[in-house]
Every structure is written in structure tokens, then in C-alpha cells.
Scaffold this motif. Structure first.
Motif, PDB file in Angstrom:
ATOM      1  N   LEU A   1      50.160  46.127  52.299  1.00  0.00           N
ATOM      2  CA  LEU A   1      51.152  44.430  52.234  1.00  0.00           C
ATOM      3  C   LEU A   1      52.545  44.940  52.013  1.00  0.00           C
ATOM      4  N   ASN A   2      52.708  46.155  53.079  1.00  0.00           N
ATOM      5  CA  ASN A   2      54.031  46.055  52.794  1.00  0.00           C
ATOM      6  C   ASN A   2      55.041  45.486  51.824  1.00  0.00           C
ATOM      7  N   MET A   3      54.395  46.143  50.131  1.00  0.00           N
ATOM      8  CA  MET A   3      54.825  45.459  48.654  1.00  0.00           C
ATOM      9  C   MET A   3      55.237  46.630  48.234  1.00  0.00           C
ATOM     10  N   SER A   4      56.013  46.990  46.751  1.00  0.00           N
ATOM     11  CA  SER A   4      56.364  47.984  46.303  1.00  0.00           C
ATOM     12  C   SER A   4      55.072  47.502  44.796  1.00  0.00           C
ATOM     13  N   GLN A   5      54.976  48.448  44.836  1.00  0.00           N
ATOM     14  CA  GLN A   5      53.996  48.109  43.188  1.00  0.00           C
ATOM     15  C   GLN A   5      54.094  47.317  42.288  1.00  0.00           C
ATOM     16  N   SER A   6      55.496  47.523  42.041  1.00  0.00           N
ATOM     17  CA  SER A   6      56.009  46.121  40.755  1.00  0.00           C
ATOM     18  C   SER A   6      55.644  44.797  41.632  1.00  0.00           C
ATOM     19  N   GLY A   7      55.965  45.062  43.038  1.00  0.00           N
ATOM     20  CA  GLY A   7      55.985  43.499  43.709  1.00  0.00           C
ATOM     21  C   GLY A   7      54.328  43.076  43.497  1.00  0.00           C
ATOM     22  N   VAL A   8      53.860  43.939  44.046  1.00  0.00           N
ATOM     23  CA  VAL A   8      51.922  43.577  43.255  1.00  0.00           C
ATOM     24  C   VAL A   8      52.704  42.655  42.522  1.00  0.00           C
ATOM     25  N   SER A   9      52.213  43.442  41.210  1.00  0.00           N
ATOM     26  CA  SER A   9      52.766  42.808  39.518  1.00  0.00           C
ATOM     27  C   SER A   9      52.814  41.475  39.504  1.00  0.00           C
ATOM     28  N   ARG A  10      54.443  41.744  39.687  1.00  0.00           N
ATOM     29  CA  ARG A  10      54.295  40.577  39.633  1.00  0.00           C
ATOM     30  C   ARG A  10      54.296  39.647  40.236  1.00  0.00           C
ATOM     31  N   ALA A  11      53.854  39.365  41.512  1.00  0.00           N
ATOM     32  CA  ALA A  11      52.529  38.522  42.259  1.00  0.00           C
ATOM     33  C   ALA A  11      51.825  38.362  41.173  1.00  0.00           C
ATOM     34  N   ILE A  12      50.479  39.318  40.820  1.00  0.00           N
ATOM     35  CA  ILE A  12      49.561  39.247  40.224  1.00  0.00           C
ATOM     36  C   ILE A  12      50.004  38.358  38.694  1.00  0.00           C
ATOM     37  N   ALA A  13      51.078  38.498  38.039  1.00  0.00           N
ATOM     38  CA  ALA A  13      51.154  38.390  37.124  1.00  0.00           C
ATOM     39  C   ALA A  13      51.916  36.507  36.447  1.00  0.00           C
ATOM     40  N   ARG A  14      52.510  36.399  37.927  1.00  0.00           N
ATOM     41  CA  ARG A  14      53.190  34.721  38.510  1.00  0.00           C
ATOM     42  C   ARG A  14      51.852  33.770  38.478  1.00  0.00           C
ATOM     43  N   LEU A  15      51.207  34.204  39.364  1.00  0.00           N
ATOM     44  CA  LEU A  15      49.388  33.984  39.492  1.00  0.00           C
ATOM     45  C   LEU A  15      48.573  33.271  38.569  1.00  0.00           C
ATOM     46  N   GLU A  16      48.547  34.641  37.675  1.00  0.00           N
ATOM     47  CA  GLU A  16      47.863  34.473  36.224  1.00  0.00           C
ATOM     48  C   GLU A  16      48.446  33.555  35.596  1.00  0.00           C
ATOM     49  N   ALA A  17      49.956  33.369  35.373  1.00  0.00           N
ATOM     50  CA  ALA A  17      50.643  32.037  34.381  1.00  0.00           C
ATOM     51  C   ALA A  17      50.373  30.894  35.337  1.00  0.00           C
ATOM     52  N   ARG A  18      50.718  30.985  36.338  1.00  0.00           N
ATOM     53  CA  ARG A  18      50.455  29.507  36.754  1.00  0.00           C
ATOM     54  C   ARG A  18      48.567  29.019  36.612  1.00  0.00           C
ATOM     55  N   LEU A  19      48.060  29.810  36.596  1.00  0.00           N
ATOM     56  CA  LEU A  19      46.452  29.543  36.108  1.00  0.00           C
ATOM     57  C   LEU A  19      46.207  29.879  34.206  1.00  0.00           C
ATOM     58  N   GLY A  20      46.709  30.145  34.078  1.00  0.00           N
ATOM     59  CA  GLY A  20      46.799  30.348  32.590  1.00  0.00           C
ATOM     60  C   GLY A  20      45.411  30.897  32.439  1.00  0.00           C
ATOM     61  N   THR A  21      45.609  31.933  32.974  1.00  0.00           N
ATOM     62  CA  THR A  21      44.345  32.933  32.434  1.00  0.00           C
ATOM     63  C   THR A  21      43.872  34.606  33.399  1.00  0.00           C
ATOM     64  N   ARG A  22      43.876  35.193  32.088  1.00  0.00           N
ATOM     65  CA  ARG A  22      43.668  36.264  32.983  1.00  0.00           C
ATOM     66  C   ARG A  22      42.746  37.209  33.805  1.00  0.00           C
ATOM     67  N   LEU A  23      43.000  37.800  35.317  1.00  0.00           N
ATOM     68  CA  LEU A  23      42.514  37.677  36.353  1.00  0.00           C
ATOM     69  C   LEU A  23      41.747  39.424  36.904  1.00  0.00           C
ATOM     70  N   LEU A  24      42.680  40.191  36.044  1.00  0.00           N
ATOM     71  CA  LEU A  24      42.488  41.942  36.139  1.00  0.00           C
ATOM     72  C   LEU A  24      42.703  42.418  34.924  1.00  0.00           C
ATOM     73  N   GLU A  25      41.840  43.104  34.309  1.00  0.00           N
ATOM     74  CA  GLU A  25      42.061  44.186  33.201  1.00  0.00           C
ATOM     75  C   GLU A  25      42.365  45.403  34.330  1.00  0.00           C
ATOM     76  N   ARG A  26      43.663  45.279  33.209  1.00  0.00           N
ATOM     77  CA  ARG A  26      44.460  46.924  33.756  1.00  0.00           C
ATOM     78  C   ARG A  26      43.666  48.062  32.148  1.00  0.00           C
ATOM     79  N   THR A  27      44.081  49.251  33.039  1.00  0.00           N
ATOM     80  CA  THR A  27      43.668  50.566  31.901  1.00  0.00           C
ATOM     81  C   THR A  27      44.944  51.063  32.788  1.00  0.00           C
ATOM     82  N   THR A  28      45.804  52.419  32.224  1.00  0.00           N
ATOM     83  CA  THR A  28      45.977  53.397  33.389  1.00  0.00           C
ATOM     84  C   THR A  28      45.885  54.449  34.526  1.00  0.00           C
ATOM     85  N   ARG A  29      44.280  53.782  34.475  1.00  0.00           N
ATOM     86  CA  ARG A  29      43.883  54.076  35.425  1.00  0.00           C
ATOM     87  C   ARG A  29      42.294  53.563  36.060  1.00  0.00           C
TER      88      ARG A  29
END
Length: 121
Positions: A24-52
Motif C-alpha cells: 500500500l506504500n505505507m509504513s508498518q506503523s501507518g498500517v497499524s494506526r489505520a487498523i487501530a482507527r478502524l477498530e476504534a470507530r467500530l468499537g471492536t477488535r478486528l485482528l488478534e496480534r502476536t509478535t509472529r
């Protein structure tokens, strides 16, 4: 929100924030922020993240299944507009002496008409 949905789809397809960011020509942190904003707007966790790994939550899976056909349709619509921009359309009018036209433009006009005859409606 639409941008966040596209980012979500890219993360799911690639299985990684980093790979999704590169596609997407975005930084990894930009992707993370976009997902966090989406989850905040929807009020739910969409992705389960681990280190791997990154996996969809149940809500994320339901959302992803619903947005994939919609995003695909939007991509097709955008591609259709982009290709029609390059299409030749309209009327070509050439006003010149017939002898000069035949002598100088005959071959070029013939090639033009053969190449773009499909473009006529």
C-alpha cells in the motif's frame, strides 16, 4: 473508513502489517494506526496480534467476508474509469484539399482508422 477497510483487507491477504504496508506504500506503523482507527470507530477488535502472527477475530472475519466483494467492485470501477480515460472517442474531422489528403495523410489515416475502429460505439 473506506481507507481503513482497504488496509484491513491488505493485512488479511498478506498476513502481515509490514507486507501490507509495502503493497500500500505505507509504513508498518501507518498500517497499524489505520487498523487501530478502524477498530476504534467500530468499537471492536478486528485482528488478534502476536509478535509472529496476525489473525482475524470473529468480528474481523465477519467484516472481512462482507467487504471483500465490495472492495473488489470498487477496484473494478476504478480500473474501468482509468482505462476509459485512455480510450479514443469522438469524431475526427479533417478539412483539407482532397489531393493533399490522399497524397500525405492517406496511409496515416488508414492506420489510425484500423487501430481505433473498435473505439467507435
Amino acid at each position: 473508513m473506506l481507507n481503513g477497510l482497504g488496509v484491513l483487507a491488505a493485512v488479511v491477504r498478506s498476513g502481515s502489517f509490514g507486507v501490507a504496508g509495502r503493497s500500500l506504500n505505507m509504513s508498518q506503523s501507518g498500517v497499524s494506526r489505520a487498523i487501530a482507527r478502524l477498530e476504534a470507530r467500530l468499537g471492536t477488535r478486528l485482528l488478534e496480534r502476536t509478535t509472529r502472527t496476525v489473525t482475524l477475530s470473529e468480528e474481523g472475519r465477519r467484516l472481512y467476508e462482507q467487504i471483500v466483494p465490495l472492495l473488489s467492485g470498487l477496484e473494478e470501477a476504478a480500473a474501468s474509469v482509468a482505462t476509459s480515460r485512455d480510450a479514443v472517442r469522438g469524431t475526427l474531422r479533417v478539412n483539407m484539399d482532397p489531393f493533399i489528403a490522399q497524397l500525405m495523410l492517406g496511409a496515416q489515416l488508414s492506420r489510425f482508422l484500423k487501430r481505433f475502429s473498435r473505439a467507435q460505439g
